[in-house]
Design a protein around this motif. Structure first.
Motif, short mmCIF file in Angstrom:
data_model
loop_
_atom_site.label_atom_id
_atom_site.label_comp_id
_atom_site.label_asym_id
_atom_site.label_seq_id
_atom_site.Cartn_x
_atom_site.Cartn_y
_atom_site.Cartn_z
N LEU A 49 -2.80 -0.06 3.34
CA LEU A 49 -2.37 1.34 3.39
C LEU A 49 -1.14 1.50 4.28
CD1 LEU A 49 -5.82 3.20 3.67
CD2 LEU A 49 -4.44 2.83 1.61
N LYS A 50 -1.16 0.85 5.42
CA LYS A 50 -0.03 0.97 6.35
C LYS A 50 1.23 0.35 5.74
CE LYS A 50 -2.92 1.00 10.50
NZ LYS A 50 -3.39 0.23 11.70
N LYS A 51 1.06 -0.74 5.00
CA LYS A 51 2.21 -1.36 4.33
C LYS A 51 2.86 -0.40 3.34
CE LYS A 51 1.59 -4.21 0.92
NZ LYS A 51 1.23 -5.38 0.07
N LEU A 52 2.04 0.47 2.75
CA LEU A 52 2.55 1.46 1.80
C LEU A 52 3.11 2.70 2.49
CD1 LEU A 52 -0.36 1.31 -0.82
CD2 LEU A 52 1.92 0.30 -1.05
N GLY A 53 3.06 2.72 3.83
CA GLY A 53 3.54 3.87 4.58
C GLY A 53 2.57 5.04 4.59
N ILE A 54 1.30 4.75 4.38
CA ILE A 54 0.28 5.79 4.31
C ILE A 54 -0.33 6.00 5.70
CG2 ILE A 54 -1.99 6.39 3.35
CD1 ILE A 54 -1.19 4.79 0.85
N GLU A 55 -0.47 7.22 6.10
CA GLU A 55 -1.16 7.57 7.35
C GLU A 55 -2.60 7.03 7.28
OE1 GLU A 55 -2.92 11.66 9.31
OE2 GLU A 55 -0.98 11.76 8.27
N THR A 56 -2.97 6.22 8.26
CA THR A 56 -4.24 5.50 8.18
C THR A 56 -5.09 5.76 9.41
OG1 THR A 56 -3.13 3.76 6.90
CG2 THR A 56 -5.27 3.22 7.86
N THR A 63 -16.89 1.23 10.46
CA THR A 63 -15.90 0.44 9.71
C THR A 63 -15.21 1.25 8.61
OG1 THR A 63 -17.73 -0.37 8.36
CG2 THR A 63 -16.99 -1.79 10.14
N GLY A 64 -15.42 2.54 8.56
CA GLY A 64 -14.79 3.36 7.54
C GLY A 64 -13.30 3.52 7.77
N VAL A 65 -12.57 3.72 6.68
CA VAL A 65 -11.12 3.91 6.73
C VAL A 65 -10.77 5.12 5.87
CG1 VAL A 65 -8.85 2.91 6.26
CG2 VAL A 65 -10.75 1.42 6.96
N VAL A 66 -9.83 5.95 6.36
CA VAL A 66 -9.34 7.08 5.58
C VAL A 66 -7.82 7.04 5.57
CG1 VAL A 66 -9.21 9.59 5.33
CG2 VAL A 66 -11.33 8.53 6.14
N GLY A 67 -7.25 7.05 4.37
CA GLY A 67 -5.81 7.16 4.21
C GLY A 67 -5.42 8.57 3.80
N VAL A 68 -4.32 9.07 4.33
CA VAL A 68 -3.85 10.43 4.04
C VAL A 68 -2.48 10.35 3.39
CG1 VAL A 68 -3.31 12.70 4.97
CG2 VAL A 68 -5.14 11.33 6.01
N ILE A 69 -2.38 10.87 2.17
CA ILE A 69 -1.11 10.89 1.45
C ILE A 69 -0.71 12.34 1.22
CG2 ILE A 69 0.15 10.17 -0.62
CD1 ILE A 69 -1.89 7.95 -0.99
N ALA A 123 -3.95 4.41 -4.38
CA ALA A 123 -3.15 4.71 -3.19
C ALA A 123 -1.70 4.31 -3.39
CB ALA A 123 -3.74 3.98 -1.98
N GLN A 124 -1.47 3.14 -3.97
CA GLN A 124 -0.10 2.68 -4.17
C GLN A 124 0.64 3.60 -5.13
OE1 GLN A 124 0.33 -1.49 -4.84
NE2 GLN A 124 2.49 -1.37 -5.37
N TYR A 125 -0.03 4.02 -6.19
CA TYR A 125 0.61 4.94 -7.13
C TYR A 125 0.92 6.27 -6.47
CZ TYR A 125 1.13 8.37 -10.84
OH TYR A 125 1.59 9.40 -11.62
#
Length: 401
Positions: A49-56, A63-69, A123-125
């Protein structure tokens, strides 16, 4: 998978990195992690997610992860949550391909490796196009397999920190042809309750049974009587399941010893709260009365583990229209028969309106159903699943013309 001709963007867009996603999926399959121990998996997700520039954001429910686009616009103030589960099952894998589990007693036998990968594809899309007005919350959840990780994430402030208006989830389904999507406007999965019956008698010598109270005999009568609950208390147009799956009493080497105690473990499945309540009451009646009739005592521990997974009508309609637009009406099952299995996405559907759908992965030669030691996720469906998830968010928050 024989892809129908109707498939188009975002699925076509995601096909451009299908090979990369397949590699990720197979890596996750080779390194399965149990509930709330998904440290490697969550690290891979966060790094991607971070590689895609997504707020992580990390650390929810351990161990949960949330990405914000954020979309190209955020005037609507709307937000859509997309959820994928990450954990594996505590079972041995019987496959022999190169990417089989490297850890004995741990296996991705339910396709959560594929679910995680499809959400990364979405996420990438979404990050590259941002063709929507609002925010997309990508929820990578731990602990689905019996540990209620969805509830833990909610209790850990998931929807306070990421206030989605609605949530969606997708689960692979070997019972559907690859390339099909199945939905239901109501129940998709049953509630799962755990029952534990403890029977106390009086131990003794098997040659002198009249001096004892045999808990094994009591257990046998309870097991038989319990089968009447669904048959004679649940209306034929409704449904429920009561399964007693394990019994423990005595020692196999002590063939002449009547034990003092017996224990029965099982599960109850139903779609309606009223049926759950009725079954619990009837179990109590049968357990206590049967034990007393034979001179013993018994207790019932009834635990409501997962509620029923019930879709909300507006979100079902949205998901249905998105699916039909992406793959055509002939590839969408509008009235998918519900399963008596359970799913902790139900907790999210209690907190937010949303929809849970099934993605066909096919049962071709050598294939099998979920929770089988020879199961493997069908990588051919990754672009479809990822594209469907992405479209759910994109088209729920359209940019103004």
């Amino acid at each position: 998978m024989n892809a129908p001709s109707e498939l188009r963007s975002p699925i076509d867009h995601i096909r451009g990195y299908h090979a990369e996603l397949t590699g990720i999926r197979r890596d996750l399959h080779a390194h399965p992690e149990l509930s709330f121990q998904e440290n490697r998996t969550s690290s891979i997700v966060a790094a991607y997610l971070k590689k895609l520039g997504i707020e992580t954001h990390t650390g929810l429910a351990k161990t949960g992860v949330v990405g914000v686009i954020r979309g190209n616009k955020n005037l609507s103030g709307r937000a859509v949550g997309l959820r994928a589960d990450m954990d594996c099952l505590p079972m041995h894998e019987s496959n022999h391909f190169e990417y089989k589990s490297k850890h004995e007693g741990r296996m991705h036998a339910c396709g959560h490796d594929g679910h995680t990968t499809m959400l990364l594809g979405a996420a990438q899309y979404l990050a590259s196009t941002r063709n929507f007005d609002g925010s997309a919350f990508l929820i990578f959840q731990p602990g689905e397999e019996g540990f209620a990780g969805a509830r833990t994430m909610i209790e850990d402030g998931l929807f306070e920190r990421f206030p989605a208006n609605e949530v969606y989830a997708l689960h692979n389904w070997p019972g559907l042809p690859a390339g099909h999507i199945g939905l239901n406007p109501g129940p998709m999965m049953a509630a799962a309750d755990r029952i534990e019956i403890t029977i106390c008698g009086r131990g003794g010598h098997a040659a002198h049974p009249h001096l004892s109270v045999d808990p094994v005999l009591i257990a046998g009568h309870i097991i038989t009587a319990v089968q009447s609950i669904v048959a004679r208390n649940v209306a034929p147009i409704d449904t429920a399941v009561v399964s007693l799956c394990a019994i423990q009493a005595g020692h196999p080497g002590a063939f002449s010893v009547i034990p003092r105690e017996a224990r029965i473990i099982g599960t109850v499945r139903a779609f309606q709260h009223s049926i759950q309540t009725m079954v619990e009451q009837r179990l109590n009646d049968i357990v206590h009365a049967t034990a007393k009739a034979f001179g013993g005592e018994a207790t019932l521990k009834y635990e409501r583990v997962y509620p029923a997974t019930i879709n909300h009508a507006p979100q079902y309609d949205h998901a249905l229209h998105v699916a039909e637009d992406l793959i055509g009406r002939d590839h969408v099952i509008r009235q998918m028969p519900p399963s008596m299995g359970a799913e902790d996405f139900s907790f999210m559907l209690q907190a937010k309106p949303g929809c849970y759908a099934r993605l066909g992965q096919g049962m071709g030669e050598g294939s099998c159903f979920l929770h089988n030691s020879r199961y493997d996720f069908n990588d051919a469906i990754i672009p479809l699943g990822a594209g469907f998830l992405a479209a759910l968010a994109e088209r729920r928050m359209p940019l103004a013309a």
